[in-house]
Enzyme design. Structure first.
Site, short mmCIF file in Angstrom:
data_model
loop_
_atom_site.label_atom_id
_atom_site.label_comp_id
_atom_site.label_asym_id
_atom_site.label_seq_id
_atom_site.Cartn_x
_atom_site.Cartn_y
_atom_site.Cartn_z
N TYR A 41 11.23 51.19 -4.01
CA TYR A 41 12.17 51.57 -5.07
C TYR A 41 13.07 50.39 -5.43
O TYR A 41 13.16 50.00 -6.60
CB TYR A 41 13.03 52.77 -4.62
CG TYR A 41 14.27 52.97 -5.48
CD1 TYR A 41 14.17 53.33 -6.82
CD2 TYR A 41 15.56 52.80 -4.94
CE1 TYR A 41 15.31 53.50 -7.61
CE2 TYR A 41 16.69 52.97 -5.73
CZ TYR A 41 16.56 53.32 -7.06
OH TYR A 41 17.69 53.49 -7.84
N THR A 77 20.99 49.59 -9.47
CA THR A 77 21.50 50.11 -8.20
C THR A 77 21.99 48.99 -7.29
O THR A 77 21.56 47.84 -7.42
CB THR A 77 20.34 50.88 -7.50
OG1 THR A 77 20.68 51.09 -6.14
CG2 THR A 77 19.05 50.09 -7.51
N ASP A 78 22.85 49.34 -6.34
CA ASP A 78 23.29 48.36 -5.34
C ASP A 78 22.17 48.04 -4.35
O ASP A 78 22.24 47.05 -3.62
CB ASP A 78 24.54 48.85 -4.59
CG ASP A 78 24.36 50.18 -3.86
OD1 ASP A 78 23.27 50.79 -3.93
OD2 ASP A 78 25.33 50.62 -3.20
N GLU A 79 21.11 48.87 -4.34
CA GLU A 79 20.06 48.68 -3.33
C GLU A 79 19.27 47.40 -3.53
O GLU A 79 18.59 46.93 -2.62
CB GLU A 79 19.12 49.90 -3.31
CG GLU A 79 19.92 51.18 -3.10
CD GLU A 79 19.10 52.42 -2.78
OE1 GLU A 79 17.97 52.29 -2.32
OE2 GLU A 79 19.65 53.52 -2.99
N LYS A 135 13.38 48.16 -8.91
CA LYS A 135 14.62 48.05 -9.69
C LYS A 135 15.03 46.58 -9.81
O LYS A 135 15.48 46.14 -10.87
CB LYS A 135 15.75 48.87 -9.05
CG LYS A 135 15.60 50.38 -9.13
CD LYS A 135 15.60 50.94 -10.54
CE LYS A 135 16.96 50.89 -11.22
NZ LYS A 135 16.94 51.56 -12.55
P1 NAD Z 1 16.67 60.93 -11.70
O1 NAD Z 1 15.44 60.72 -10.91
O2 NAD Z 1 17.50 62.15 -11.46
O3 NAD Z 1 16.33 60.94 -13.27
C1 NAD Z 1 15.45 60.02 -13.85
C2 NAD Z 1 15.11 60.55 -15.25
O4 NAD Z 1 14.21 59.59 -15.87
C3 NAD Z 1 14.37 61.88 -15.25
O5 NAD Z 1 14.91 62.73 -16.24
C4 NAD Z 1 12.92 61.51 -15.58
O6 NAD Z 1 12.23 62.54 -16.28
C5 NAD Z 1 13.13 60.28 -16.45
N1 NAD Z 1 11.97 59.37 -16.45
C6 NAD Z 1 11.25 58.95 -15.38
N2 NAD Z 1 10.27 58.13 -15.79
C7 NAD Z 1 10.38 58.01 -17.13
C8 NAD Z 1 9.66 57.29 -18.11
N3 NAD Z 1 8.61 56.53 -17.78
N4 NAD Z 1 10.06 57.39 -19.40
C9 NAD Z 1 11.09 58.18 -19.75
N5 NAD Z 1 11.80 58.89 -18.85
C10 NAD Z 1 11.45 58.81 -17.56
O7 NAD Z 1 17.52 59.61 -11.50
P2 NAD Z 1 19.10 59.39 -11.50
O8 NAD Z 1 19.60 59.58 -10.12
O9 NAD Z 1 19.70 60.13 -12.61
O10 NAD Z 1 19.15 57.82 -11.80
C11 NAD Z 1 19.22 57.33 -13.13
C12 NAD Z 1 19.24 55.82 -13.10
O11 NAD Z 1 20.37 55.37 -12.34
C13 NAD Z 1 18.02 55.19 -12.43
O12 NAD Z 1 17.67 54.04 -13.14
C14 NAD Z 1 18.49 54.84 -11.03
O13 NAD Z 1 17.78 53.75 -10.52
C15 NAD Z 1 19.93 54.50 -11.30
N6 NAD Z 1 20.85 54.71 -10.18
C16 NAD Z 1 20.89 55.90 -9.52
C17 NAD Z 1 21.80 56.10 -8.50
C18 NAD Z 1 21.90 57.42 -7.76
O14 NAD Z 1 22.61 57.50 -6.75
N7 NAD Z 1 21.26 58.47 -8.21
C19 NAD Z 1 22.65 55.05 -8.11
C20 NAD Z 1 22.59 53.84 -8.82
C21 NAD Z 1 21.69 53.68 -9.85
P1 TYD Z 2 19.39 59.22 -0.54
O1 TYD Z 2 20.23 60.32 -1.10
O2 TYD Z 2 17.90 59.40 -0.54
O3 TYD Z 2 19.81 57.89 -1.28
P2 TYD Z 2 19.41 56.33 -0.93
O4 TYD Z 2 18.27 56.32 0.01
O5 TYD Z 2 19.04 55.84 -2.29
O6 TYD Z 2 20.66 55.73 -0.38
O7 TYD Z 2 19.83 58.97 0.96
C1 TYD Z 2 21.15 58.63 1.28
C2 TYD Z 2 21.20 58.36 2.76
O8 TYD Z 2 20.91 59.57 3.48
C3 TYD Z 2 20.14 57.36 3.21
O9 TYD Z 2 20.70 56.54 4.25
C4 TYD Z 2 19.04 58.22 3.78
C5 TYD Z 2 19.79 59.43 4.33
N1 TYD Z 2 19.04 60.70 4.29
C6 TYD Z 2 18.92 61.48 5.44
O10 TYD Z 2 19.44 61.13 6.52
N2 TYD Z 2 18.22 62.63 5.38
C7 TYD Z 2 17.62 63.06 4.24
O11 TYD Z 2 16.94 64.13 4.25
C8 TYD Z 2 17.76 62.27 3.04
C9 TYD Z 2 17.13 62.68 1.76
C10 TYD Z 2 18.49 61.09 3.12
#
Ligand code: NAD
Ligand code: TYD
Length: 351
Positions: free
Chosen positions: A158, A132-134, A162
Site C-alpha cells: 500500500y 499518507t504518512d505511511e 502511494k
Molecule cells: P477508502 O478505501 O474508504 O475509499 C476509497 C474510495 O476510492 C472508494 O470510494 C473507492 O470506491 C474509490 N476508488 C477506488 N479505486 C478507484 C478507482 N480506480 N477509480 C475511482 N475510484 C476508486 O479510502 P479513504 O480512507 O477514504 O482514503 C482516501 C484517500 O486518502 C486515499 O488516497 C488514502 O490513501 C488517503 N489517506 C487515507 C488515510 C486514512 O486513514 N484512511 C490517511 C491518509 C491518507
Molecule cells: P489500520 O486502521 O489498518 O491503519 P494503518 O495500517 O494504515 O495504520 O491499522 C491501524 C493500526 O492498528 C495498525 O498498527 C494495525 C493495527 N490493527 C490491529 O491491531 N488489528 C486490526 O484488526 C487492524 C485492522 C489493525
C-alpha cells in the site's frame, strides 16, 4: 466546480459533505464504487443538484477526459485509492492498478486538459493529491516525527504504491509545470469509515461480542486525526497551498493501538454498563512487515497555511462511537458476504 475522485469512500464522502456544507461550488464525484465506496454515505445529497455523481475509474483516461471537457473543473482532489494495508498484503495487484497506474492516467488526462486552458485558468488550476504518512516508513520510539523533508521509505505494498503516486505527481509539476499540491496525512477516523480499519472494526466487533484482534503486542503507534479535520486541511491547502509543495497533516495525537482499543472499550461501557468489553481483547499474530510507529510534524501547514486540527482525540473518538451506535443499519448494510469473506481471510482462526 471541483472534481473529487473517490468521493464515495470514507474520507471522500466526508469531504464532499463538508465541502457542500460550506460552499455552493458544485462537486463532480468520480468513484469506481469498489467494496469501499458507498453511495449511502451521500444519501443526504440525493436531491442536491450541487453534487454530480459519476461511476467510473480514475484509470479510464477517455472517461476522465470527457468529464474534464464537459465540466471544466478548476481543481481536482484525488482521493481515489485502494487504502487498506492488510488487503495490500493479501493482494497487491489492485493497489498497483489504481494507486500507481490510475494516478498516472489521471495525471495524463489532467495534463492534456490543463495545457489547453487559457492562461488565467491555467494559473489558477490545482491538482491536489491526497497521500499518507505511511510513505515515510517506520520510526523508532524516540525519533523525531516526519517532516516534509523526511526521505520516502515505504514498507507495505500500500505505502509503496502511494509513494509511487506521490512521485508521479511531483514529476508532473517539475517536468510540465502542472500546479500540484500533495498532502501526507496520518490515520483518520470518524463517520463512514469501513469496518476493516482499526477503530470501526473494534467498535462493530465489540457491539456484537466478537473478539477485538490486536496485532502483536499492540504497542505500534499511529497519529490519529478526526476526519473532518483532514477535510478542513485539504480545503485550506487547496485555497492557499503553493503549487509544487507538500504538506504534512496530523492530529498531534500519537497513541499505541492497545490504548485506542482500551479507550473504545471504556467508552462503550458508558452506553452498556453491564458488558465487559475489555475481556474481548485478543492479541493475534502480527501483521507482516508491520510499521512500528508513524508520527507527523504538522508545523509547516500550521505556520504557512494557519491550519490546526479542531478536534482532540477525546472529542473525536466520542463523536465516532456515537456515530456508529446511531448508524447500526449502515454497519449492517456494509457487512455483506464480501465483507465476511475478508474477515475470514484476514482473521482466520478467530471465532
Ligand atoms: P477508502 O478505501 O474508504 O475509499 C476509497 C474510495 O476510492 C472508494 O470510494 C473507492 O470506491 C474509490 N476508488 C477506488 N479505486 C478507484 C478507482 N480506480 N477509480 C475511482 N475510484 C476508486 O479510502 P479513504 O480512507 O477514504 O482514503 C482516501 C484517500 O486518502 C486515499 O488516497 C488514502 O490513501 C488517503 N489517506 C487515507 C488515510 C486514512 O486513514 N484512511 C490517511 C491518509 C491518507
Ligand atoms: P489500520 O486502521 O489498518 O491503519 P494503518 O495500517 O494504515 O495504520 O491499522 C491501524 C493500526 O492498528 C495498525 O498498527 C494495525 C493495527 N490493527 C490491529 O491491531 N488489528 C486490526 O484488526 C487492524 C485492522 C489493525
Amino acid at each position: 466546480m471541483i472534481l473529487v475522485t473517490g468521493g464515495a469512500g470514507f474520507i471522500g464522502s466526508n469531504f464532499v459533505l463538508d465541502w457542500l456544507a460550506q460552499s455552493d461550488e458544485k462537486v463532480i464525484n468520480l468513484d469506481k464504487l469498489t467494496y469501499a465506496g458507498n453511495l449511502r454515505n451521500l444519501s443526504s445529497l440525493s436531491q442536491d443538484s450541487r453534487h454530480i455523481f459519476v461511476q467510473g475509474d480514475i484509470g479510464d483516461s477517455s472517461q476522465v477526459s470527457q468529464l474534464l471537457a464537459q465540466y471544466q473543473p478548476r481543481a481536482i482532489i484525488n482521493l481515489a485509492a485502494e487504502s487498506h494495508v492488510d488487503r495490500s498484503i493479501h493482494g497487491p495487484a489492485d493497489f498497483i492498478q489504481t494507486n500507481i497506474l490510475g494516478t498516472f492516467r489521471l495525471l495524463e488526462a489532467t495534463h492534456a486538459y490543463w495545457r489547453e486552458l487559457d492562461s488565467t485558468a491555467k494559473q489558477n488550476f490545482r491538482f491536489l493529491h491526497v497521500s499518507t504518512d505511511e510513505v515515510y516508513g517506520s520510526l523508532a520510539k524516540n525519533e523525531p516525527a516526519f517532516t516534509e523533508e523526511h526521505c520516502y521509505q515505504p514498507n507495505s505494498p500500500y505505502s509503496a504504491s502511494k509513494a509511487s503516486s506521490d512521485h508521479l505527481v511531483r514529476a508532473y509539476h517539475h517536468t510540465y509545470g502542472l500546479p500540484v499540491l500533495t498532502t501526507n496525512c496520518s490515520n483518520n477516523y470518524g463517520p463512514f469509515q469501513f469496518p476493516e480499519k482499526l477503530i470501526p472494526l473494534m467498535i462493530v466487533n465489540a457491539l456484537t461480542g466478537k473478539p477485538l484482534p490486536v496485532y502483536g503486542d499492540g504497542q505500534q503507534i499511529r497519529d490519529w486525526l478526526y476526519v473532518t479535520d483532514h477535510c478542513s486541511a485539504i480545503r485550506r491547502t487547496l485555497e492557499a497551498g503553493i503549487p509544487g509543495e507538500t504538506y504534512n497533516i496530523g492530529g498531534w495525537n500519537e497513541k499505541p493501538n492497545i490504548e485506542i482499543v482500551q479507550t473504545i472499550c471504556a467508552l462503550l461501557k458508558e452506553s452498556y454498563p453491564d458488558t465487559d468489553f475489555h475481556s474481548l481483547i485478543k492479541h493475534v499474530d502480527d501483521r507482516p512487515g508491520h510499521d512500528r510507529r508513524y508520527a507527523i510534524n504538522a508545523t509547516k501547514i500550521e505556520r504557512e497555511l494557519n491550519w490546526r486540527p479542531a478536534e482532540t482525540f477525546a472529542s473525536g473518538i466520542r463523536k465516532t462511537i456515537h456515530w456508529y451506535l446511531n448508524n447500526q443499519q449502515w454497519v449492517t448494510d456494509v457487512q455483506t458476504g464480501a465483507y465476511q469473506e475478508w474477515i475470514s481471510k484476514n482473521y482466520a482462526g478467530l471465532p
